[in-house]
Design a protein around this motif. Structure first.
Motif, short mmCIF file in Angstrom:
data_model
loop_
_atom_site.label_atom_id
_atom_site.label_comp_id
_atom_site.label_asym_id
_atom_site.label_seq_id
_atom_site.Cartn_x
_atom_site.Cartn_y
_atom_site.Cartn_z
N LEU A 77 0.83 -1.32 0.22
CA LEU A 77 -0.17 0.16 0.07
C LEU A 77 0.63 1.02 0.07
CD1 LEU A 77 -3.23 -1.36 2.54
CD2 LEU A 77 -3.27 -1.14 0.33
N LYS A 78 1.77 1.14 0.97
CA LYS A 78 2.99 2.07 0.50
C LYS A 78 3.55 2.45 -0.80
CE LYS A 78 4.44 2.21 5.83
NZ LYS A 78 4.94 1.93 6.94
N GLU A 79 4.25 1.98 -1.36
CA GLU A 79 4.07 1.46 -3.25
C GLU A 79 3.03 2.38 -3.73
OE1 GLU A 79 5.82 -1.95 -4.56
OE2 GLU A 79 6.72 -2.66 -3.03
N MET A 80 2.07 1.73 -3.61
CA MET A 80 1.26 2.23 -4.17
C MET A 80 0.44 3.83 -4.25
SD MET A 80 0.02 -0.30 -6.21
CE MET A 80 -0.73 1.16 -6.85
N GLN A 81 1.39 4.89 -3.28
CA GLN A 81 1.13 6.20 -3.08
C GLN A 81 1.36 6.74 -4.34
OE1 GLN A 81 -1.18 6.81 -0.66
NE2 GLN A 81 -1.07 4.71 0.29
N SER A 82 2.61 6.75 -4.85
CA SER A 82 3.22 7.55 -5.80
C SER A 82 2.82 7.08 -7.82
CB SER A 82 5.13 6.92 -5.98
OG SER A 82 4.82 6.22 -5.92
N GLU A 83 1.46 6.50 -7.61
CA GLU A 83 0.97 6.64 -8.34
C GLU A 83 -0.60 6.68 -8.21
OE1 GLU A 83 1.68 2.36 -10.38
OE2 GLU A 83 2.61 1.75 -8.70
N ILE A 88 -7.00 -0.80 -6.95
CA ILE A 88 -6.37 -1.94 -5.95
C ILE A 88 -7.56 -2.79 -5.54
CG2 ILE A 88 -4.54 -2.14 -4.14
CD1 ILE A 88 -3.68 0.68 -4.84
N SER A 89 -7.31 -4.22 -5.08
CA SER A 89 -8.22 -5.00 -4.77
C SER A 89 -7.30 -5.01 -3.56
CB SER A 89 -8.07 -6.13 -6.25
OG SER A 89 -9.21 -6.82 -5.25
N CYS A 90 -8.44 -5.10 -2.73
CA CYS A 90 -7.08 -5.37 -0.94
C CYS A 90 -7.75 -6.50 -0.79
CB CYS A 90 -7.08 -4.27 -0.41
SG CYS A 90 -7.11 -3.13 -0.33
N GLY A 91 -6.90 -7.40 -0.40
CA GLY A 91 -7.38 -8.59 0.48
C GLY A 91 -8.94 -8.33 1.70
N GLY A 92 -9.13 -9.71 1.52
CA GLY A 92 -10.41 -8.94 3.28
C GLY A 92 -9.72 -8.05 4.41
N GLY A 93 -8.55 -8.78 4.47
CA GLY A 93 -8.00 -8.30 5.80
C GLY A 93 -7.24 -7.09 6.35
N THR A 94 -7.27 -6.85 5.13
CA THR A 94 -6.30 -5.16 4.81
C THR A 94 -6.82 -4.39 5.75
OG1 THR A 94 -5.49 -6.28 2.79
CG2 THR A 94 -5.26 -4.28 2.88
N PRO A 95 -7.98 -4.03 5.49
CA PRO A 95 -8.74 -2.70 6.41
C PRO A 95 -8.66 -2.75 7.92
CG PRO A 95 -10.09 -3.24 5.22
CD PRO A 95 -9.23 -4.66 4.82
N LEU A 96 -7.98 -4.38 8.17
CA LEU A 96 -8.55 -4.75 10.35
C LEU A 96 -6.73 -3.73 10.77
CD1 LEU A 96 -9.49 -8.36 9.55
CD2 LEU A 96 -10.40 -6.14 9.79
N ARG A 97 -5.90 -2.97 10.31
CA ARG A 97 -5.40 -2.19 10.51
C ARG A 97 -4.97 -0.62 10.39
NH1 ARG A 97 0.46 -4.79 8.98
NH2 ARG A 97 1.47 -5.89 10.39
N ASP A 98 -5.03 -0.05 10.91
CA ASP A 98 -5.56 1.78 10.67
C ASP A 98 -4.36 1.72 9.62
OD1 ASP A 98 -7.83 0.98 12.85
OD2 ASP A 98 -6.72 1.63 14.53
N LYS A 106 -3.92 7.54 1.95
CA LYS A 106 -3.28 9.00 1.20
C LYS A 106 -3.51 9.06 -0.01
CE LYS A 106 0.75 8.18 4.80
NZ LYS A 106 1.56 7.82 4.89
N ASN A 107 -4.19 8.65 -1.63
CA ASN A 107 -4.05 8.63 -2.60
C ASN A 107 -5.32 7.85 -3.52
OD1 ASN A 107 -2.86 9.60 -4.75
ND2 ASN A 107 -2.22 8.01 -5.78
N GLY A 108 -5.90 7.79 -2.50
CA GLY A 108 -6.83 7.00 -3.07
C GLY A 108 -8.57 7.49 -2.09
N LYS A 109 -9.84 6.73 -2.99
CA LYS A 109 -10.66 6.33 -2.20
C LYS A 109 -11.09 4.94 -2.40
CE LYS A 109 -11.87 10.90 -3.23
NZ LYS A 109 -11.68 11.70 -2.02
N VAL A 110 -11.77 5.05 -1.30
CA VAL A 110 -11.50 3.75 -0.27
C VAL A 110 -13.15 3.06 -0.54
CG1 VAL A 110 -11.92 2.46 1.28
CG2 VAL A 110 -10.27 3.75 1.41
N VAL A 111 -13.60 1.95 -1.65
CA VAL A 111 -14.71 1.59 -1.04
C VAL A 111 -14.96 0.42 -1.38
CG1 VAL A 111 -16.58 0.82 -3.69
CG2 VAL A 111 -15.00 2.30 -4.39
#
Length: 184
Positions: A77-83, A88-98, A106-111
Motif C-alpha cells: 500500500l505504501k508503494e502505491m502512494q506514488s501512483e 487496487i483490490s485489497c485482501g479481506g483483512g487489509t483494512p483491519l490494520r489502521d 493518502k492517494n485513494g478513495k476507499v470503496v
C-alpha cells in the motif's frame, strides 16, 4: 447490454480506487471491470504478494505467519502512494490494520463492497486458497467474521456498494456514480 467502455464517458481518476470488503464480495471481478472501463492499472494485492513471495497465501500464513503477510500488505500500500489512476483490490483483512487504512486514503478513495453471508458462501465454497475459511466454510461462520470486521470496514470506507444480485457492470456504475458524487 451496455458496453463497459460506454461507462467511461471521458472520465478518468486522478486518484486510486481502493476496493475493500470481505472475501467473496467481488473485489477481483470489479477491479478487472474498472480496469477495463477506465484503462486503469490493476493491482491484486493478494496475487502481487504471492508473486513476490513465490508461495501461496496459505503457505505464507503457514511458514511466516499472518503478521508477516499483513506487513507485506502495508508495504505494498505504501508503494502505491506514488501512483494515480490505479484500481487496487485489497485482501479481506487489509483494512483491519489502521495503518493500512491511512495508506489507502493518502492517494485513494476507499470503496467497500458488501454481500450477504449466504452470497459470500456460494461464491467461495469451492475455493481452497482462503486459509481463514478452509475448515470453516458455512454462512454462519462467514456472518460471524463479517460482524467482527464490520466496524473496521465501515470506518475505512468512503463509499459502500452492495454487490448482491447485481451484474459487474451495475456494480461499476454504482461505484462511478458514488465517486462522482464525492467529487462535487
Amino acid at each position: 447490454m451496455e458496453s463497459v467502455k460506454a461507462l467511461r464517458n471521458g472520465k478518468s481518476f486522478d486518484y486510486n480506487i481502493v476496493l475493500i470488503g470481505f472475501m467473496g464480495t467481488g473485489k477481483s471481478t470489479i477491479a478487472e471491470c474498472l480496469s477495463n472501463c477506465f484503462d486503469m492499472k490493476k493491482v491484486e494485492m493478494d496475487q502481487e504478494i504471492v508473486n513476490r513471495e513465490g508461495m501461496s497465501i496459505a503457505d505464507i500464513f503457514s511458514v511466516h505467519g499472518e503478521e508477516y503477510f499483513r506487513d507485506a500488505e502495508t508495504n505494498l500500500l505504501k508503494e502505491m502512494q506514488s501512483e494515480k489512476n490505479v484500481v487496487i483490490s485489497c485482501g479481506g483483512g487489509t483494512p483491519l490494520r489502521d495503518v493500512n487504512v491511512q495508506e489507502m486514503k493518502k492517494n485513494g478513495k476507499v470503496v467497500l463492497l458488501t454481500a450477504k453471508p449466504e452470497t459470500i458462501y456460494e461464491r467461495v465454497k469451492d475455493d481452497h486458497d482462503r486459509p481463514l475459511l478452509e475448515n470453516n466454510k458455512s454462512a454462519k461462520f462467514i456472518e460471524d467474521m463479517l460482524l467482527k470486521r464490520q466496524d473496521k470496514y465501515l470506518a475505512a470506507a468512503d463509499i459502500i456498494v452492495e454487490t448482491d444480485g447485481k451484474s459487474k457492470l451495475e456494480i461499476c456504475k454504482d461505484i462511478v456514480s458514488a465517486l462522482t458524487a464525492l467529487e462535487k
